[in-house]
Enzyme design. Structure first.
Site, PDB file in Angstrom:
ATOM      1  N   ARG A  23       0.838  -1.192   0.000  1.00 53.97           N
ATOM      2  CA  ARG A  23       0.000   0.000   0.000  1.00 53.97           C
ATOM      3  C   ARG A  23       0.880   1.253   0.000  1.00 53.97           C
ATOM      4  O   ARG A  23       2.024   1.221   0.470  1.00 53.97           O
ATOM      5  CB  ARG A  23      -0.905   0.018   1.235  1.00 53.97           C
ATOM      6  CG  ARG A  23      -1.817  -1.209   1.358  1.00 53.97           C
ATOM      7  CD  ARG A  23      -2.586  -1.169   2.667  1.00 53.97           C
ATOM      8  NE  ARG A  23      -3.483  -2.301   2.807  1.00 53.97           N
ATOM      9  CZ  ARG A  23      -3.162  -3.447   3.413  1.00 53.97           C
ATOM     10  NH1 ARG A  23      -1.943  -3.597   3.935  1.00 53.97           N
ATOM     11  NH2 ARG A  23      -4.033  -4.426   3.502  1.00 53.97           N
ATOM     12  N   LYS A  38      -1.765  -2.551   7.901  1.00 52.65           N
ATOM     13  CA  LYS A  38      -2.924  -2.162   8.699  1.00 52.65           C
ATOM     14  C   LYS A  38      -2.913  -2.913  10.021  1.00 52.65           C
ATOM     15  O   LYS A  38      -2.532  -4.073  10.085  1.00 52.65           O
ATOM     16  CB  LYS A  38      -4.213  -2.471   7.922  1.00 52.65           C
ATOM     17  CG  LYS A  38      -4.449  -1.559   6.724  1.00 52.65           C
ATOM     18  CD  LYS A  38      -5.789  -1.851   6.089  1.00 52.65           C
ATOM     19  CE  LYS A  38      -6.085  -0.883   4.949  1.00 52.65           C
ATOM     20  NZ  LYS A  38      -7.392  -1.160   4.313  1.00 52.65           N
ATOM     21  N   ARG A  77      -1.143  -1.686  -7.081  1.00 54.24           N
ATOM     22  CA  ARG A  77      -1.312  -2.823  -6.156  1.00 54.24           C
ATOM     23  C   ARG A  77      -2.216  -3.879  -6.778  1.00 54.24           C
ATOM     24  O   ARG A  77      -1.940  -5.079  -6.718  1.00 54.24           O
ATOM     25  CB  ARG A  77      -1.905  -2.301  -4.850  1.00 54.24           C
ATOM     26  CG  ARG A  77      -2.221  -3.369  -3.798  1.00 54.24           C
ATOM     27  CD  ARG A  77      -2.595  -2.638  -2.505  1.00 54.24           C
ATOM     28  NE  ARG A  77      -3.306  -3.469  -1.550  1.00 54.24           N
ATOM     29  CZ  ARG A  77      -2.714  -4.264  -0.661  1.00 54.24           C
ATOM     30  NH1 ARG A  77      -1.399  -4.366  -0.629  1.00 54.24           N
ATOM     31  NH2 ARG A  77      -3.423  -4.956   0.204  1.00 54.24           N
ATOM     32  N   HIS A  91      -3.513  -9.290   3.445  1.00 53.41           N
ATOM     33  CA  HIS A  91      -4.921  -9.427   3.779  1.00 53.41           C
ATOM     34  C   HIS A  91      -5.106 -10.462   4.879  1.00 53.41           C
ATOM     35  O   HIS A  91      -4.477 -11.523   4.851  1.00 53.41           O
ATOM     36  CB  HIS A  91      -5.727  -9.873   2.550  1.00 53.41           C
ATOM     37  CG  HIS A  91      -5.867  -8.812   1.518  1.00 53.41           C
ATOM     38  ND1 HIS A  91      -6.182  -9.070   0.198  1.00 53.41           N
ATOM     39  CD2 HIS A  91      -5.744  -7.462   1.595  1.00 53.41           C
ATOM     40  CE1 HIS A  91      -6.245  -7.946  -0.480  1.00 53.41           C
ATOM     41  NE2 HIS A  91      -5.982  -6.952   0.346  1.00 53.41           N
TER      42      HIS A  91
END
Length: 313
Positions: free
Chosen positions: A152, A176, A253, A276
């Site tokens: 990202r 994240k 991405r 993810h």
């Protein structure tokens, strides 16, 4: 107190966002606008004196129906509903309402929109444009790193020099939820990063006193590059390459993931590379082109073509 007005409740909620939640000014403004819109809707149907405690689940349902009639996108409706949930959670804790009219409501199902994807030729053209100036070498390293790793843009600008192991060809990124992962870079990205670190970063760092010691990517003033800076530079190269509009770092991405899957990569490997948590999140990247699907089907299904049938005889 049950008789609190929307205006009084909203001011208390916004103070809570600014103080305890440390929300950004943009976030506070967005919450203000969403709650004020809902308050106006309630006032138009239940009277100006109606406060937050007068709202029930049916009023909220009517509000969502009204938004739908206005042509609001599902994402916007879900955002407004999320604002109401946060607003009423605050009022419950403050004792200003007895229950939340949105606690049991779910928003409209979001449409799964696929981000854009560049072809191999378009990606190669984009990567070839940056010049050999200090900023050009930096930008080439940025583009090569984004395409090689699929990270990202926030992960990119958050990287420090110590996060690189160019001998092994890996980088450490903080994703994240502050989840750390290691991503491969590939020889083109490694070469671009070496050129940037040896030939460009020292010159950029000298523009700031004292020099920025940690950040990997620097801006033209020698400070850490921001996500906005990356987007602006990418838009510049997209325009020079005469590519379609709307190409963002997330497009690269998505291109990374799509090209891996088209090349035969396992979906769970791509999930790990993208950072993810849920495999379902990665599955939006599996939109392999219809032409490729037809070609694979034609080659491998025993009844897909006359040639296959003849070869079986």
């Amino acid at each position: 107190m049950p008789g609190v007005t929307f205006g009084e409740a909203l001011e208390g909620f916004l103070l809570y966002l600014k103080g305890e939640r440390q929300a950004s000014p943009c976030t506070v403004d967005a919450y203000r606008a969403d709650i004020e819109q809902f308050a106006a809707f309630v006032a138009g149907r239940a009277g100006q004196e109606a406060g937050p405690a007068a709202v029930d689940i049916w009023m909220v349902r009517r509000y969502l129906g009204w938004l739908n009639q206005l042509g609001q996108q599902r994402s916007s409706m879900n955002r407004k509903l999320a604002a109401l949930r946060a607003f009423y959670r605050f009022l419950l804790r403050a004792g200003q309402v007895q229950s939340s009219p949105v606690a049991l409501l779910s928003g409209p199902r979001r449409e799964k929109r696929l981000p854009g994807c560049l072809s191999h030729a378009e990606m190669e053209k984009l990567l070839s444009i940056p010049a050999t100036t200090p900023l050009g070498l930096r930008d080439r390293a940025i583009l090569e790193t984004l395409y090689a790793s699929g990270i990202r843009v926030a992960e990119l600008v958050g990287m420090d020099q110590d996060d690189l192991d160019l001998v092994a060809g890996y980088a450490r990124v903080l994703g994240k939820g502050r989840r750390e992962r290691v991503v491969p870079l590939g020889r083109y990205a490694v070469k671009a990063l070496e050129n940037y670190l040896h030939r460009a970063r020292p010159e950029l760092a000298a523009r700031r006193i004292p020099p920025e010691p940690r950040a990997l990517f620097l801006n033209h003033l020698g400070g850490r590059l921001t996500t906005r800076g990356v987007r602006e530079r990418l838009s510049h190269y997209v325009e020079k390459a005469a590519l379609r509009r709307g190409v963002s770092p997330h497009t690269i991405r998505h291109t990374f993931a799509t090209h891996l899957l088209e090349g035969g990569a396992d979906l769970r490997v791509v999930q790990e590379l993208l950072g993810h948590i849920r495999l379902a999140t990665t599955q939006i990247y599996t939109h392999i082109s219809q032409s490729q699907l037809r070609e694979v089907y034609r080659q491998f299904h025993p009844r897909a073509s006359r040639d296959n049938i003849d070869n079986r005889r």
